[in-house]
Structures are given as C-alpha cells and as structure tokens.
Design a protein around this motif. Structure first.
Motif, mmCIF file in Angstrom:
data_model
loop_
_atom_site.group_PDB
_atom_site.id
_atom_site.type_symbol
_atom_site.label_atom_id
_atom_site.label_comp_id
_atom_site.label_asym_id
_atom_site.label_seq_id
_atom_site.Cartn_x
_atom_site.Cartn_y
_atom_site.Cartn_z
ATOM 1 N N ALA A 48 0.830 -1.207 0.000
ATOM 2 C CA ALA A 48 0.000 0.000 0.000
ATOM 3 C C ALA A 48 0.865 1.257 0.000
ATOM 4 O O ALA A 48 0.594 2.209 -0.746
ATOM 5 N N PHE A 49 1.909 1.265 0.820
ATOM 6 C CA PHE A 49 2.745 2.466 0.885
ATOM 7 C C PHE A 49 3.542 2.678 -0.393
ATOM 8 O O PHE A 49 3.780 3.814 -0.796
ATOM 9 N N TYR A 50 3.937 1.596 -1.068
ATOM 10 C CA TYR A 50 4.564 1.745 -2.396
ATOM 11 C C TYR A 50 3.579 2.423 -3.349
ATOM 12 O O TYR A 50 3.932 3.362 -4.057
ATOM 13 N N LEU A 51 2.345 1.932 -3.366
ATOM 14 C CA LEU A 51 1.345 2.467 -4.286
ATOM 15 C C LEU A 51 0.963 3.908 -3.951
ATOM 16 O O LEU A 51 0.653 4.694 -4.849
ATOM 17 N N MET A 52 0.959 4.263 -2.669
ATOM 18 C CA MET A 52 0.620 5.631 -2.261
ATOM 19 C C MET A 52 1.805 6.586 -2.397
ATOM 20 O O MET A 52 1.637 7.790 -2.239
ATOM 21 N N GLY A 53 2.984 6.027 -2.642
ATOM 22 C CA GLY A 53 4.167 6.876 -2.753
ATOM 23 C C GLY A 53 4.658 7.396 -1.412
ATOM 24 O O GLY A 53 5.299 8.439 -1.340
ATOM 25 N N VAL A 54 4.356 6.661 -0.333
ATOM 26 C CA VAL A 54 4.802 7.058 1.002
ATOM 27 C C VAL A 54 6.069 6.262 1.326
ATOM 28 O O VAL A 54 6.005 5.039 1.474
ATOM 29 N N PRO A 55 7.207 6.937 1.427
ATOM 30 C CA PRO A 55 8.480 6.233 1.650
ATOM 31 C C PRO A 55 8.696 5.857 3.118
ATOM 32 O O PRO A 55 9.569 6.403 3.795
ATOM 33 N N VAL A 56 7.886 4.935 3.621
ATOM 34 C CA VAL A 56 7.984 4.561 5.032
ATOM 35 C C VAL A 56 9.294 3.841 5.326
ATOM 36 O O VAL A 56 9.852 3.151 4.477
ATOM 37 N N LYS A 57 9.756 4.056 6.536
ATOM 38 C CA LYS A 57 10.969 3.405 7.035
ATOM 39 C C LYS A 57 10.612 2.632 8.295
ATOM 40 O O LYS A 57 9.651 2.954 8.985
ATOM 41 N N ILE A 58 11.399 1.616 8.575
ATOM 42 C CA ILE A 58 11.252 0.847 9.805
ATOM 43 C C ILE A 58 12.630 0.713 10.432
ATOM 44 O O ILE A 58 13.638 0.737 9.726
#
Length: 182
Positions: A48-58
């Motif tokens: 989902a975050f790839y598709l939304m363009g949100v570059p989340v980190k963990i």
C-alpha cells in the motif's frame, strides 16, 4: 520500479483497494500500522505504501544487516539501529528525525501479533519528542482496504491522545479480529 509492480500485482490479485493518502505537506511523521495480527499485514501495508508513494521506514537492529539480508532490508525501507549503543530506542528514533529532512517511520505499537490491551508507548513519545504528527495507517480485512486515516499531533496528554487513536482503530477489522483493538 520492481516494488511498485509487485505492489500492484498483490493488490490486483487479492482484490484490495487503497483509501486516503498521506496528508499534503507532511514530510515527517510516525505512521502507526494497526491492528497488527498477521504476518500478511507487513506485505499488504508495504504494498500500500509503495502504491501511495509514502516512503515509510522501519527500524531494525543493526545486527540483521548482514549480506545478503542488508541490501534487501534497506530496499524495504529498514534503517539499522545500534541498540547496544543506545538502550533508549525512543531517543534513537528522535535522533533519526533530527538527522533527516523527510522521515515517515512505520511502527506497530502492539509489539506483537497477539491481542495486546496496552500498546507500547514508544511511538507516542517519539512523535512527541521529535515534534512530528502521528498518522494512522490501517488494513481493514473486512473491506479489503488499505489506507491512511486521521492524523493527530501529540499534545502530551497520553491518555486523551491514545483514546482518539484507539477509537479510530476500533472501527477497523483485523485479519484476526479477536486479536485486534478493543
């Protein structure tokens, strides 16, 4: 990009949809991923975050970054943290926010895939210490919907802020509802 292609394939084959998006202008935030009751949660959330363009980190302990896992973890958005150097993960995460112009840190505050009546508080105090908002990411298995819900700025009143957060997540159906937010 391979990640986007895989994400589109996962969503198309499984029938999932996206709802909402990152609030405009937000470059730094704690992204809560809840309820977290299954290993599938990471796959759908990451897609989902790839598709939304949100570059989340963990954050992951630095010892996990050996070859060949290191490059794979980095590609998935992992940031190594030295837990021996700094036993206070909240302080380490606040430092990560101070070091970057943009950072959306994905956290699962339950700390487990089993039912947890009390969430870990680190995500909240990281957001408070870094002066960043808490954004509510979710996976609703009943609707097959991945999305981004409300955003709150921590006020320092942990109990009041947590009630707002938990009230939102009580409307979301986990893969295993008995293990979700009550």
């Amino acid at each position: 990009m391979l990640g986007r292609f895989l994400a589109q394939s996962i969503f198309k084959l499984s029938g999932w949809t996206l709802k909402g998006g990152m609030p405009p202008g937000v470059k730094k935030a704690i992204m809560v991923a809840a309820p977290h009751t299954s290993n599938w949660d990471f796959i759908y959330a990451r897609a989902a975050f790839y598709l939304m363009g949100v570059p989340v980190k963990i954050t992951i302990k630095k010892e996990a970054f050996f070859f060949p896992m290191g490059p794979i973890l980095k590609a998935l958005g992992a940031i190594p943290v030295d837990r021996k150097k700094n036993n206070n993960l909240v302080a380490a995460m606040v430092d990560l926010f101070k070091q970057r112009d943009e950072l959306v840190m994905l956290v699962t505050p339950e700390g487990t895939r089993k039912y947890q009546p009390r969430w870990k508080k680190g995500f909240y105090y990281t957001a408070l210490g870094a002066g960043v908002p808490i954004v509510m990411g979710y996976l609703d298995y009943a609707k097959k919907e991945a999305g981004i819900g409300p955003m709150i700025q921590p006020t320092g009143d942990f109990d009041a802020d947590m009630e707002k957060i938990l009230n939102f997540y009580r409307t979301v159906t986990a893969k295993y509802p008995s293990q979700g937010v009550r």
